[in-house]
Design a protein around this motif. Structure first.
Motif, PDB file in Angstrom:
ATOM      1  N   LYS A  68     -12.231  41.716   6.466  1.00 11.15           N
ATOM      2  CA  LYS A  68     -10.827  41.313   6.334  1.00 11.15           C
ATOM      3  C   LYS A  68     -10.006  42.090   7.354  1.00 11.15           C
ATOM      4  N   GLU A  69      -8.909  41.509   7.756  1.00  8.45           N
ATOM      5  CA  GLU A  69      -7.999  42.160   8.695  1.00  8.45           C
ATOM      6  C   GLU A  69      -7.533  43.498   8.122  1.00  8.45           C
ATOM      7  N   GLY A  70      -7.671  44.566   8.903  1.00  9.35           N
ATOM      8  CA  GLY A  70      -7.230  45.891   8.487  1.00  9.35           C
ATOM      9  C   GLY A  70      -8.221  46.652   7.618  1.00  9.35           C
ATOM     10  N   GLN A  71      -9.364  46.057   7.294  1.00  8.42           N
ATOM     11  CA  GLN A  71     -10.353  46.703   6.432  1.00  8.42           C
ATOM     12  C   GLN A  71     -11.105  47.790   7.201  1.00  8.42           C
ATOM     13  N   LYS A  72     -11.234  48.967   6.576  1.00  6.52           N
ATOM     14  CA  LYS A  72     -12.035  50.042   7.173  1.00  6.52           C
ATOM     15  C   LYS A  72     -13.495  49.799   6.829  1.00  6.52           C
ATOM     16  N   VAL A  73     -14.340  49.857   7.865  1.00  4.33           N
ATOM     17  CA  VAL A  73     -15.764  49.574   7.689  1.00  4.33           C
ATOM     18  C   VAL A  73     -16.587  50.514   8.560  1.00  4.33           C
ATOM     19  N   PHE A  74     -17.877  50.586   8.237  1.00  2.90           N
ATOM     20  CA  PHE A  74     -18.830  51.219   9.129  1.00  2.90           C
ATOM     21  C   PHE A  74     -19.395  50.114  10.008  1.00  2.90           C
ATOM     22  N   VAL A  75     -19.585  50.403  11.293  1.00  3.69           N
ATOM     23  CA  VAL A  75     -20.170  49.416  12.201  1.00  3.69           C
ATOM     24  C   VAL A  75     -21.467  49.975  12.788  1.00  3.69           C
ATOM     25  N   LEU A  76     -22.411  49.079  13.014  1.00  4.99           N
ATOM     26  CA  LEU A  76     -23.674  49.422  13.653  1.00  4.99           C
ATOM     27  C   LEU A  76     -23.635  48.876  15.067  1.00  4.99           C
ATOM     28  N   VAL A  77     -23.762  49.766  16.038  1.00  6.59           N
ATOM     29  CA  VAL A  77     -23.751  49.375  17.449  1.00  6.59           C
ATOM     30  C   VAL A  77     -24.965  49.995  18.135  1.00  6.59           C
ATOM     31  N   MET A  78     -25.314  49.452  19.275  1.00  4.54           N
ATOM     32  CA  MET A  78     -26.365  50.039  20.100  1.00  4.54           C
ATOM     33  C   MET A  78     -25.689  50.761  21.257  1.00  4.54           C
ATOM     34  N   CYS A  79     -25.911  52.069  21.347  1.00  2.00           N
ATOM     35  CA  CYS A  79     -25.367  52.874  22.442  1.00  2.00           C
ATOM     36  C   CYS A  79     -26.525  53.311  23.335  1.00  2.00           C
TER      37      CYS A  79
END
Length: 137
Positions: A68-79
């Motif tokens: 949802k807009e403005g929702q705080k989340v954890f994200v999984l990315v490849m660095c």
């Protein structure tokens, strides 16, 4: 296209040994009843297991759904080839690039999950808290 739980349950039933074991009844009427009962139990168990498994991983694919807009989340990315988890507040205007890809820094977001509230954490661990109370720790 993804397979529904119901479709997967029916496929599993048709391929399972339970289906064939139900045919071992002595009387044909018994065989039909036993097979119907076994199928009903197996399908329900399969669906319950699928529901349980779905709850085991909180990660949601960005292809499946966005927060949802403005929702705080954890994200999984490849660095640089290494998976990394970061915290982010989702904002459609600043997070999505022109192609609709969710970008975090210089990386594409692969999956996300909501940061649970304290109350959700307590609820999820209610059984652990009860065991601790019982032991008197």
């Amino acid at each position: 296209m993804k397979q529904t739980v119901e479709e997967a349950a029916r496929t599993h039933w048709s391929e399972s040994t339970y289906n064939k074991d139900a045919e071992l009844a002595y009387d044909e009427r018994d065989c039909i009843a036993i097979k119907a009962l076994a199928k009903s139990v197996a399908l329900r168990a399969f669906k319950k297991g699928a529901d349980w498994q779905a709850r085991q991983s909180p990660w949601i694919s960005v292809e499946e759904q966005l927060p949802k807009e403005g929702q705080k989340v954890f994200v999984l990315v490849m660095c640089y080839g290494t998976p990394c988890i970061r915290e982010e507040k989702f904002c459609r205007n600043s997070n999505l690039d022109k192609k609709g890809m969710w970008i975090h820094g210089n990386s594409i977001v692969l999956a996300w999950f909501p940061i649970p509230s304290f109350d959700e954490i307590l609820e999820a661990n209610k059984d652990v808290l009860e065991r601790i109370k019982e032991k008197g720790d």
